[in-house]
Design an enzyme around this catalytic site. Structure first.
Site, PDB file in Angstrom:
ATOM      1  N   GLU A 281      32.984  33.604  52.899  1.00  0.00           N
ATOM      2  CA  GLU A 281      33.700  32.662  53.848  1.00  0.00           C
ATOM      3  C   GLU A 281      33.927  31.297  54.078  1.00  0.00           C
ATOM      4  O   GLU A 281      35.237  30.817  53.886  1.00  0.00           O
ATOM      5  CB  GLU A 281      32.520  33.119  55.157  1.00  0.00           C
ATOM      6  CG  GLU A 281      32.398  34.331  56.213  1.00  0.00           C
ATOM      7  CD  GLU A 281      33.850  35.009  56.204  1.00  0.00           C
ATOM      8  OE1 GLU A 281      34.815  34.606  56.688  1.00  0.00           O
ATOM      9  OE2 GLU A 281      33.780  35.808  55.975  1.00  0.00           O
TER      10      GLU A 281
ATOM     11  N   TRP B  32      37.530  32.138  52.559  1.00  0.00           N
ATOM     12  CA  TRP B  32      38.754  31.576  53.320  1.00  0.00           C
ATOM     13  C   TRP B  32      38.986  30.537  53.546  1.00  0.00           C
ATOM     14  O   TRP B  32      40.293  30.442  53.821  1.00  0.00           O
ATOM     15  CB  TRP B  32      38.170  32.717  54.377  1.00  0.00           C
ATOM     16  CG  TRP B  32      38.447  34.114  54.339  1.00  0.00           C
ATOM     17  CD1 TRP B  32      37.604  34.915  54.159  1.00  0.00           C
ATOM     18  CD2 TRP B  32      39.547  34.786  55.398  1.00  0.00           C
ATOM     19  NE1 TRP B  32      38.170  36.328  54.134  1.00  0.00           N
ATOM     20  CE2 TRP B  32      39.255  36.412  54.486  1.00  0.00           C
ATOM     21  CE3 TRP B  32      41.429  34.390  55.104  1.00  0.00           C
ATOM     22  CZ2 TRP B  32      39.924  37.123  54.771  1.00  0.00           C
ATOM     23  CZ3 TRP B  32      41.920  35.135  54.886  1.00  0.00           C
ATOM     24  CH2 TRP B  32      41.628  36.663  54.563  1.00  0.00           C
TER      25      TRP B  32
ATOM     26  N   TRP C  63      58.211  36.009  73.247  1.00  0.00           N
ATOM     27  CA  TRP C  63      56.747  36.119  73.791  1.00  0.00           C
ATOM     28  C   TRP C  63      57.302  36.037  75.530  1.00  0.00           C
ATOM     29  O   TRP C  63      58.148  35.031  76.202  1.00  0.00           O
ATOM     30  CB  TRP C  63      56.312  35.203  73.935  1.00  0.00           C
ATOM     31  CG  TRP C  63      55.945  34.436  71.880  1.00  0.00           C
ATOM     32  CD1 TRP C  63      56.119  34.184  71.105  1.00  0.00           C
ATOM     33  CD2 TRP C  63      54.953  35.579  71.378  1.00  0.00           C
ATOM     34  NE1 TRP C  63      56.069  34.130  69.476  1.00  0.00           N
ATOM     35  CE2 TRP C  63      55.130  35.223  70.254  1.00  0.00           C
ATOM     36  CE3 TRP C  63      53.783  37.269  71.714  1.00  0.00           C
ATOM     37  CZ2 TRP C  63      54.117  36.068  69.115  1.00  0.00           C
ATOM     38  CZ3 TRP C  63      53.183  37.294  71.154  1.00  0.00           C
ATOM     39  CH2 TRP C  63      53.548  37.079  69.540  1.00  0.00           C
TER      40      TRP C  63
ATOM     41  N   ASN D 243      33.043  33.516  65.912  1.00  0.00           N
ATOM     42  CA  ASN D 243      34.463  33.859  64.811  1.00  0.00           C
ATOM     43  C   ASN D 243      34.853  34.930  65.307  1.00  0.00           C
ATOM     44  O   ASN D 243      36.047  35.106  65.707  1.00  0.00           O
ATOM     45  CB  ASN D 243      33.727  33.963  63.348  1.00  0.00           C
ATOM     46  CG  ASN D 243      35.437  34.506  62.272  1.00  0.00           C
ATOM     47  OD1 ASN D 243      35.861  33.763  62.785  1.00  0.00           O
ATOM     48  ND2 ASN D 243      34.818  35.617  61.963  1.00  0.00           N
TER      49      ASN D 243
ATOM     50  N   TRP E  57      51.106  32.984  70.303  1.00  0.00           N
ATOM     51  CA  TRP E  57      50.604  32.154  69.945  1.00  0.00           C
ATOM     52  C   TRP E  57      49.892  30.761  69.373  1.00  0.00           C
ATOM     53  O   TRP E  57      48.588  30.216  69.422  1.00  0.00           O
ATOM     54  CB  TRP E  57      49.829  32.430  67.941  1.00  0.00           C
ATOM     55  CG  TRP E  57      51.195  32.504  67.285  1.00  0.00           C
ATOM     56  CD1 TRP E  57      52.235  33.323  67.161  1.00  0.00           C
ATOM     57  CD2 TRP E  57      51.205  31.286  66.602  1.00  0.00           C
ATOM     58  NE1 TRP E  57      52.882  32.276  66.006  1.00  0.00           N
ATOM     59  CE2 TRP E  57      52.180  31.386  65.345  1.00  0.00           C
ATOM     60  CE3 TRP E  57      50.508  30.415  66.267  1.00  0.00           C
ATOM     61  CZ2 TRP E  57      53.019  30.594  65.229  1.00  0.00           C
ATOM     62  CZ3 TRP E  57      50.958  29.598  64.670  1.00  0.00           C
ATOM     63  CH2 TRP E  57      52.017  28.787  64.639  1.00  0.00           C
TER      64      TRP E  57
ATOM     65  N   TRP F 229      45.002  32.008  63.959  1.00  0.00           N
ATOM     66  CA  TRP F 229      45.634  32.075  65.326  1.00  0.00           C
ATOM     67  C   TRP F 229      46.848  32.957  64.547  1.00  0.00           C
ATOM     68  O   TRP F 229      47.414  34.114  64.727  1.00  0.00           O
ATOM     69  CB  TRP F 229      46.753  31.244  65.201  1.00  0.00           C
ATOM     70  CG  TRP F 229      45.049  30.532  66.789  1.00  0.00           C
ATOM     71  CD1 TRP F 229      44.259  29.545  67.014  1.00  0.00           C
ATOM     72  CD2 TRP F 229      45.353  31.419  67.538  1.00  0.00           C
ATOM     73  NE1 TRP F 229      43.451  29.997  67.872  1.00  0.00           N
ATOM     74  CE2 TRP F 229      44.485  31.149  68.938  1.00  0.00           C
ATOM     75  CE3 TRP F 229      45.869  32.398  68.457  1.00  0.00           C
ATOM     76  CZ2 TRP F 229      44.082  31.572  70.103  1.00  0.00           C
ATOM     77  CZ3 TRP F 229      45.729  32.321  69.640  1.00  0.00           C
ATOM     78  CH2 TRP F 229      44.038  32.287  70.843  1.00  0.00           C
TER      79      TRP F 229
HETATM   80  C1  LIG Z   1      41.250  32.815  66.032  1.00  0.00           C
HETATM   81  C2  LIG Z   1      40.847  31.724  65.112  1.00  0.00           C
HETATM   82  C3  LIG Z   1      40.480  30.575  65.198  1.00  0.00           C
HETATM   83  C4  LIG Z   1      39.459  29.825  64.028  1.00  0.00           C
HETATM   84  N1  LIG Z   1      39.886  28.038  63.809  1.00  0.00           N
HETATM   85  C5  LIG Z   1      38.713  27.120  62.943  1.00  0.00           C
HETATM   86  C6  LIG Z   1      38.641  26.198  63.326  1.00  0.00           C
HETATM   87  O1  LIG Z   1      39.258  25.512  63.603  1.00  0.00           O
HETATM   88  N2  LIG Z   1      38.099  26.057  62.617  1.00  0.00           N
HETATM   89  C7  LIG Z   1      37.121  26.344  61.503  1.00  0.00           C
HETATM   90  O2  LIG Z   1      36.227  25.798  60.687  1.00  0.00           O
HETATM   91  N3  LIG Z   1      36.987  27.804  61.232  1.00  0.00           N
HETATM   92  C8  LIG Z   1      38.151  28.433  62.213  1.00  0.00           C
HETATM   93  N4  LIG Z   1      37.745  29.805  62.182  1.00  0.00           N
HETATM   94  C9  LIG Z   1      37.423  30.712  61.130  1.00  0.00           C
HETATM   95  C10 LIG Z   1      35.765  30.638  61.975  1.00  0.00           C
HETATM   96  O3  LIG Z   1      35.310  31.321  63.392  1.00  0.00           O
HETATM   97  C11 LIG Z   1      34.535  30.117  61.584  1.00  0.00           C
HETATM   98  O4  LIG Z   1      34.582  29.015  61.040  1.00  0.00           O
HETATM   99  C12 LIG Z   1      33.468  29.831  62.487  1.00  0.00           C
HETATM  100  O5  LIG Z   1      33.660  30.781  63.293  1.00  0.00           O
HETATM  101  C13 LIG Z   1      32.038  29.022  62.572  1.00  0.00           C
HETATM  102  O6  LIG Z   1      31.393  28.798  63.180  1.00  0.00           O
HETATM  103  P1  LIG Z   1      30.041  29.000  61.150  1.00  0.00           P
HETATM  104  O7  LIG Z   1      30.120  27.493  61.153  1.00  0.00           O
HETATM  105  O8  LIG Z   1      28.567  29.781  62.003  1.00  0.00           O
HETATM  106  O9  LIG Z   1      30.863  29.787  60.081  1.00  0.00           O
HETATM  107  P2  LIG Z   1      29.593  31.315  58.961  1.00  0.00           P
HETATM  108  O10 LIG Z   1      30.123  32.456  59.030  1.00  0.00           O
HETATM  109  O11 LIG Z   1      28.426  30.304  58.610  1.00  0.00           O
HETATM  110  O12 LIG Z   1      30.796  30.946  58.394  1.00  0.00           O
HETATM  111  C14 LIG Z   1      30.700  29.210  57.335  1.00  0.00           C
HETATM  112  C15 LIG Z   1      31.836  28.601  56.933  1.00  0.00           C
HETATM  113  O13 LIG Z   1      32.626  29.193  55.904  1.00  0.00           O
HETATM  114  C16 LIG Z   1      34.290  28.483  57.368  1.00  0.00           C
HETATM  115  N5  LIG Z   1      34.909  30.062  57.553  1.00  0.00           N
HETATM  116  C17 LIG Z   1      34.351  30.982  57.922  1.00  0.00           C
HETATM  117  N6  LIG Z   1      35.096  32.122  58.174  1.00  0.00           N
HETATM  118  C18 LIG Z   1      36.155  31.543  58.435  1.00  0.00           C
HETATM  119  C19 LIG Z   1      37.435  31.839  58.100  1.00  0.00           C
HETATM  120  N7  LIG Z   1      37.891  33.054  59.037  1.00  0.00           N
HETATM  121  N8  LIG Z   1      38.692  30.839  58.091  1.00  0.00           N
HETATM  122  C20 LIG Z   1      38.477  29.726  57.400  1.00  0.00           C
HETATM  123  N9  LIG Z   1      36.800  29.331  56.935  1.00  0.00           N
HETATM  124  C21 LIG Z   1      36.730  29.890  57.446  1.00  0.00           C
HETATM  125  C22 LIG Z   1      32.943  27.289  58.095  1.00  0.00           C
HETATM  126  O14 LIG Z   1      34.053  26.385  57.073  1.00  0.00           O
HETATM  127  C23 LIG Z   1      32.319  28.455  58.243  1.00  0.00           C
HETATM  128  O15 LIG Z   1      31.946  27.381  58.732  1.00  0.00           O
HETATM  129  C24 LIG Z   1      39.336  30.071  63.936  1.00  0.00           C
HETATM  130  C25 LIG Z   1      38.932  31.527  63.364  1.00  0.00           C
HETATM  131  C26 LIG Z   1      39.790  32.384  64.018  1.00  0.00           C
HETATM  132  C27 LIG Z   1      39.457  33.583  64.173  1.00  0.00           C
END
Ligand SMILES: Cc1cc2nc3c(=O)[nH]c(=O)nc-3n(C[C@H](O)[C@H](O)[C@H](O)COP(=O)(O)OP(=O)(O)OC[C@H]3O[C@@H](n4cnc5c(N)ncnc54)[C@H](O)[C@@H]3O)c2cc1C
Length: 482
Positions: A288, A291, A320, A355, A373, A396
């Site tokens: 993650e 990512w 759309w 997420n 989107w 997105w």
């Molecule tokens: C439509 C959509 C919009 C999103 N918008 C954002 C946003 O604005 N800001 C954001 O930080 N994340 C975003 N995410 C990614 C992800 O949903 C969040 O980072 C995550 O839910 C944060 O929760 P956590 O800190 O408990 O994550 P954990 O699961 O603990 O992950 C650890 C860290 O990894 C990073 N991370 C995790 N998943 C992703 C991912 N798919 N893409 C990029 N980084 C990731 C984040 O920094 C996160 O804090 C988005 C995902 C989707 C599908």
């Protein structure tokens, strides 16, 4: 306090931390070498620009609270933090010019990758260098800097898996480095500077983020505890919104209260060899964080993304439907699809969304409601406490099948089966949709069949019909592309 002879200014932006802060570290080191008396940290709040960028009020509040807290933490290290209130990025230029008159010899800051931030920094760098000020930028936003992980032919990876493979071998080679905390000169205070600049000090926020602690040590402890106690189960629990299965660190990573480097460092310390096992909780969590790097690399390589252009150009011509009533129902959590509604209400009430639910709600907006989107991207940005351009845009575009390494357009989430699978007992739905509190575990996912409570909403669209419409929209543009 008299005018400082040589002032080293650390411009804090997305690195609101005392530990592992490259700018603070180098400023203190250079100041020592030059026998200067002052390292001063500076933060400039720019609410008009924040609003133009759709920054959520809750994120703005988190930043303001964190900066105030950091003033205390840095004061303990003998480093004053001058927190100013301006309006826009343009105003920052004038502040720096005034600082030159006050004896500033060097500026230190962490890079930001977005277009207007780059323009602001380039303009300031040019002006300051012309006046003989040293300007130092540190690229520490990603664990591996954009441009450092490339394909054999020197291109940016467009697909995540090979990017990750390359990224991991780089990690093996070079490890991650974190900077230690530094000390400044306790005799120096920034009051004189504040008076000379004559600018308002940073205002307090609205306390909307009060549920999120802002002390750096508390955030570091949260991260450590996650790596010690929870990460092993991450693979099993991370998709269940009713459980606390993820780290909850995104808001802090987005403002830089902790760095991704610190997360990897801690993970390596706690997980040991488990990190090498492909499906272990630790290695999935590391993915993650990769990512996170991946989407930032993509943003730097394809700057058009900042203009909200789709990565897959053919999808720009999708027609759309953009039904405003449907959009409002989605925003308000009143679509009649329980898990979608619960998720949107979680976002509206707490400023954060799980997420799995971000994927489900994004898919629903685009593929069940046929809404552009970008409407959803903007709504998320204006409500999320962790709103962050690269991850939000990447997420997105992934859900909308317009992005790099995105979900194929014909893979359309079924919001009911997703609900049955990821919230099997309806625990999360009940938490946010009290209208459905009394439904049984089976019917709660689709309450429209039998005894739906009057207080709940009829479904605004039929999923299987909507699916067909969306497939037709995509097929049309894919065909004309051939
Ligand atoms: C439509 C959509 C919009 C999103 N918008 C954002 C946003 O604005 N800001 C954001 O930080 N994340 C975003 N995410 C990614 C992800 O949903 C969040 O980072 C995550 O839910 C944060 O929760 P956590 O800190 O408990 O994550 P954990 O699961 O603990 O992950 C650890 C860290 O990894 C990073 N991370 C995790 N998943 C992703 C991912 N798919 N893409 C990029 N980084 C990731 C984040 O920094 C996160 O804090 C988005 C995902 C989707 C599908």
């Amino acid at each position: 306090m008299a005018k400082a002879t040589s002032l080293h200014i650390v411009w804090l932006r997305n690195d609101l931390r005392v530990f592992d802060n490259a700018s603070l570290f180098h400023a203190a080191q250079n100041a020592r070498e030059q026998e200067s008396n002052a390292v001063v940290a500076l933060y400039i709040a720019t609410p008009t620009t924040w609003q133009q960028h759709n920054m959520a009020p809750i994120k703005q509040d988190l930043i303001r609270r964190r900066v105030k807290q950091m003033q205390q933490e840095l004061a303990e290290q003998g480093i004053p933090l001058l927190a100013l209130e301006a309006d826009t990025y343009q105003d920052c230029e004038a502040i720096f010019i005034s600082l030159v008159n006050e004896g500033m010899v060097a500026v230190y800051g962490q890079v930001e990758y977005e277009l207007r931030e780059q323009q602001r920094d380039n303009a300031i760098t040019k002006q300051l260098q012309e006046k003989g000020v040293e300007v130092n930028w540190y690229d520490r936003l990603c664990i591996m800097s954009p441009g450092s992980i490339l394909t054999q032919s020197g291109d940016t990876y467009k697909v995540f898996t090979p990017f990750k493979r390359n990224w991991l071998s780089r990690l093996q080679e070079q490890g991650v480095h974190c900077y230690s905390r530094v000390k400044g000169n306790p005799e120096f205070s920034a009051d004189y500077l504040a008076k000379q600049l004559g600018l308002p000090v940073m205002a307090d926020g609205d306390e909307s983020s009060a549920a999120w602690p802002v002390a750096e040590q508390q955030v570091l402890d949260k991260m450590r505890e996650f790596c010690q106690q929870q990460v092993a189960d991450y693979q099993k629990t991370r998709d269940l919104p009713a459980k606390k299965g993820t780290s909850g660190l995104s808001a802090y990573l987005a403002c830089g209260v902790i760095s991704a480097q610190q997360c990897v460092n801690r993970l390596q310390m706690e997980a040991g060899p488990e990190l090498e096992q492909e499906k272990s909780g630790s290695s999935v969590w590391l993915s993650e964080l990769i990512w996170r790097d991946f989407y930032k690399h993509i943003l730097v390589a394809y700057p058009d993304l900042i203009k909200h252009k789709p990565f897959q150009k053919d999808t720009a011509s999708i027609k759309w439907h953009n039904n405003k009533k449907h959009f409002k129902a989605w925003c308000d959590g009143k679509t009649g699809y329980p898990l979608v509604d619960a998720a949107m209400r979680q976002l509206n009430q707490t400023g954060w969304m799980h997420n799995r639910l971000r994927m489900i709600t994004a898919s629903f907006l685009v593929k069940d409601l046929q809404i552009d989107w970008r409407w959803g991207e903007q709504y998320f940005m204006s409500t999320l406490i962790d709103g962050e351009f690269a991850a939000n845009n990447g997420g997105w575009q992934w859900a909308a099948s317009t992005g790099t390494d995105a979900a194929p357009y014909f893979r359309i989430f079924n919001p009911i089966t997703q609900s049955e699978r990821f919230d099997p007992e309806g625990e999360f739905i009940r938490r946010f949709v009290p209208e459905l509190e009394h439904m049984n575990n089976k019917e709660i996912h689709w309450p429209h069949k039998k005894t739906m409570p009057d207080s709940y909403w009829p479904a605004i669209v039929d999923h299987s019909e909507a699916r067909k419409i969306t497939l037709a929209l995509f097929t049309e543009v894919k065909k004309s592309d051939e």
